[in-house]
Design an enzyme around this catalytic site. Structure first.
Site, PDB file in Angstrom:
ATOM      1  CD  GLU A   1      -1.145  -2.234   2.067  1.00  0.00           C
ATOM      2  OE1 GLU A   1       0.188  -2.072   2.478  1.00  0.00           O
ATOM      3  OE2 GLU A   1      -2.107  -3.570   1.982  1.00  0.00           O
TER       4      GLU A   1
ATOM      5  CG  ASN B   1       5.923  -0.508  -2.727  1.00  0.00           C
ATOM      6  OD1 ASN B   1       6.440  -0.215  -1.578  1.00  0.00           O
ATOM      7  ND2 ASN B   1       6.077  -1.762  -2.605  1.00  0.00           N
TER       8      ASN B   1
ATOM      9  CG  ASN C   1      -1.352  -7.484  -3.996  1.00  0.00           C
ATOM     10  OD1 ASN C   1       0.009  -8.423  -4.365  1.00  0.00           O
ATOM     11  ND2 ASN C   1      -0.629  -6.264  -3.519  1.00  0.00           N
TER      12      ASN C   1
ATOM     13  CB  SER D   1      -2.062 -12.030 -11.204  1.00  0.00           C
ATOM     14  OG  SER D   1      -1.294 -11.021 -10.457  1.00  0.00           O
TER      15      SER D   1
ATOM     16  NE  ARG E   1      -4.284 -10.854 -19.976  1.00  0.00           N
ATOM     17  CZ  ARG E   1      -5.392 -11.005 -19.359  1.00  0.00           C
ATOM     18  NH1 ARG E   1      -5.235 -11.835 -18.236  1.00  0.00           N
ATOM     19  NH2 ARG E   1      -6.600 -10.668 -19.788  1.00  0.00           N
TER      20      ARG E   1
ATOM     21  CB  ALA F   1      -3.198  -4.535 -18.152  1.00  0.00           C
TER      22      ALA F   1
ATOM     23  N   GLY G   1       7.526  -5.124  -6.995  1.00  0.00           N
ATOM     24  CA  GLY G   1       6.725  -3.203  -6.651  1.00  0.00           C
ATOM     25  C   GLY G   1       5.978  -2.905  -7.818  1.00  0.00           C
TER      26      GLY G   1
ATOM     27  CG  ASP H   1       2.780  -2.988  -4.917  1.00  0.00           C
ATOM     28  OD1 ASP H   1       1.352  -3.926  -5.246  1.00  0.00           O
ATOM     29  OD2 ASP H   1       3.484  -3.396  -3.662  1.00  0.00           O
TER      30      ASP H   1
HETATM   31  P1  ATP Z   1       4.588  -8.010  -7.775  1.00  0.00           P
HETATM   32  O1  ATP Z   1       3.498  -8.936  -6.909  1.00  0.00           O
HETATM   33  O2  ATP Z   1       5.803  -8.584  -8.584  1.00  0.00           O
HETATM   34  O3  ATP Z   1       4.688  -6.769  -7.791  1.00  0.00           O
HETATM   35  P2  ATP Z   1       2.041  -8.685  -9.840  1.00  0.00           P
HETATM   36  O4  ATP Z   1       2.900  -9.908 -10.430  1.00  0.00           O
HETATM   37  O5  ATP Z   1       1.096  -7.900  -8.882  1.00  0.00           O
HETATM   38  O6  ATP Z   1       4.102  -8.112  -9.530  1.00  0.00           O
HETATM   39  P3  ATP Z   1       2.922  -8.386 -12.486  1.00  0.00           P
HETATM   40  O7  ATP Z   1       1.332  -8.701 -13.500  1.00  0.00           O
HETATM   41  O8  ATP Z   1       3.809  -8.839 -12.535  1.00  0.00           O
HETATM   42  O9  ATP Z   1       2.259  -7.753 -11.130  1.00  0.00           O
HETATM   43  O10 ATP Z   1       3.103  -6.887 -13.203  1.00  0.00           O
HETATM   44  C1  ATP Z   1       2.399  -5.620 -12.999  1.00  0.00           C
HETATM   45  C2  ATP Z   1       2.861  -4.728 -14.234  1.00  0.00           C
HETATM   46  O11 ATP Z   1       3.788  -4.579 -14.233  1.00  0.00           O
HETATM   47  C3  ATP Z   1       2.261  -5.133 -15.282  1.00  0.00           C
HETATM   48  O12 ATP Z   1       1.022  -5.328 -16.343  1.00  0.00           O
HETATM   49  C4  ATP Z   1       3.119  -4.443 -16.819  1.00  0.00           C
HETATM   50  O13 ATP Z   1       2.334  -3.670 -17.062  1.00  0.00           O
HETATM   51  C5  ATP Z   1       3.934  -4.914 -15.706  1.00  0.00           C
HETATM   52  N1  ATP Z   1       5.575  -5.514 -16.296  1.00  0.00           N
HETATM   53  C6  ATP Z   1       5.044  -6.431 -15.181  1.00  0.00           C
HETATM   54  N2  ATP Z   1       6.491  -7.152 -15.984  1.00  0.00           N
HETATM   55  C7  ATP Z   1       6.897  -6.689 -16.437  1.00  0.00           C
HETATM   56  C8  ATP Z   1       8.214  -6.936 -17.513  1.00  0.00           C
HETATM   57  N3  ATP Z   1       8.669  -7.557 -17.752  1.00  0.00           N
HETATM   58  N4  ATP Z   1       8.262  -5.609 -18.345  1.00  0.00           N
HETATM   59  C9  ATP Z   1       7.479  -4.837 -18.842  1.00  0.00           C
HETATM   60  N5  ATP Z   1       6.620  -4.402 -17.931  1.00  0.00           N
HETATM   61  C10 ATP Z   1       6.191  -5.453 -16.347  1.00  0.00           C
END
Ligand code: ATP
Length: 315
Positions: A34, A36, A164, A192, A226, A231, A254, A257
């Site tokens: 939060e 972050n 999360n 996710s 994703r 996304a 991060g 967030d």
């Molecule tokens: P975390 O819990 O580690 O903070 P998360 O699983 O909640 O991550 P992710 O889906 O991994 O979230 O990432 C969130 C967003 O960040 C994605 O929708 C994308 O826009 C960006 N992102 C994640 N990985 C990458 C990447 N390898 N390159 C560019 N953008 C990325």
């Protein structure tokens, strides 16, 4: 006045680039989903308040000082000497795989209660942001989420939940049991693709069914993250898909967030769904392309940086 209120646990963090069992140097900072998001929003110029409890200790001071330095309002945050400020260790293992180790049981934040968060809703902000981490921390934090979410919705405040799921804190069944009852009060759900089933009804079998059932239940927008694939955003009117920005991956922790901070910033700025998602993947990419959970978050002036030519110099 505060535009966005949020609350949760912020820990001291130690980050190692080598296996922890070998010893060596670690970098001290702070981490919390939060906070972050709060820092990401404050960097973009939004007025945001963070509430929570830290221990009566030096790492608690570090948490509060960091948030103040990032222009996050901590008026309602409390120091509670009955537990320590929690600690999280990040260990860079192989490639971009990071191991996360918590020392958070019995922390000051686990003693949070609804009385900590209700004052932050008066006067009502435009948005309340919560995550599915907080209810996993204990009965008090779970009650704080339930009560704050209901009170915010009652007062006409839009509520955003980032699911999360943290499997280290609780299992999926318990998470679903705590999170599904929040749905009628939620305006924005961020998850996710593998987390949607923790908020959607168990009867929904596919991603499409889960999104539709959340929209039918009154959620205004459902956003599915994703990772490197980008996304999707869904409202009753439209669906938009957006690709991730291509950046060199430095530290994935991060990203989610940062993505939420960009999305909510777009919402506060009245951008359309495509504009909100575009800002979200931009702030997400900043997090991925820089070390630390929140340190690399862009200011408003920097949002266009990723469009500059590769190898160019900032002048
Ligand atoms: P975390 O819990 O580690 O903070 P998360 O699983 O909640 O991550 P992710 O889906 O991994 O979230 O990432 C969130 C967003 O960040 C994605 O929708 C994308 O826009 C960006 N992102 C994640 N990985 C990458 C990447 N390898 N390159 C560019 N953008 C990325």
């Amino acid at each position: 006045p505060i535009e966005v209120a949020t609350f949760g646990e912020t820990m001291a963090s130690l980050r190692a680039d080598d296996p922890i069992r070998l010893g060596g140097t670690m970098r001290l900072s702070v981490a919390g989903a939060e906070s972050n998001v709060a820092i990401g929003l404050a960097r973009l110029g939004h007025r945001v308040g963070w509430t929570g409890r830290v221990g009566d200790d030096e790492t608690g001071e570090l948490v509060l000082r960091t948030l103040r330095a990032e222009a996050v309002d901590v008026t309602h945050a409390r120091v509670d000497g009955r537990g320590p400020t929690a600690l999280v260790l990040f260990e860079r293992r192989i490639g971009d795989l990071t191991r996360v180790i918590y020392h958070r049981a019995g922390s000051a934040a686990s003693l949070m209660s609804p009385e900590d968060v209700l004052p932050a809703l008066d006067p009502p902000p435009r948005l309340l942001h919560v995550t599915g981490i907080t209810p996993a921390l204990g009965p008090g934090p779970a009650a704080a989420v339930r009560v704050a979410v209901a009170a915010a919705a009652e007062a006409g405040v839009r509520v955003c939940l980032d699911v999360n799921h943290r499997s280290r804190l609780w299992d999926r069944d318990r998470a679903a049991e705590a999170l599904r009852p929040l749905v009628p009060s939620l305006s924005v759900v961020v998850a996710s693709d593998d987390e949607l089933e923790l908020v959607a009804p168990a009867s929904a079998a596919t991603e499409r069914d889960r999104v539709v059932s959340l929209l039918d239940a009154g959620v205004d927008e459902v956003v599915v993250k994703r990772g490197g694939d980008g996304a999707s955003g869904h409202t009753l009117k439209t669906t938009e898909h957006v690709l991730a920005r291509r950046v060199r991956v430095i530290d994935l922790v991060g990203a989610g967030d940062a993505f939420v901070a960009g999305y909510l910033s777009g919402l506060l700025d009245d951008l359309d769904l495509a504009g909100r998602l575009d800002r979200a993947v931009t702030t997400g990419a900043f997090a991925v392309a820089s070390p630390g959970d929140w340190e690399g978050a862009p200011t408003r002036n920097e949002l266009g940086l990723l469009d500059s030519l590769p190898g160019s110099t900032l002048r």
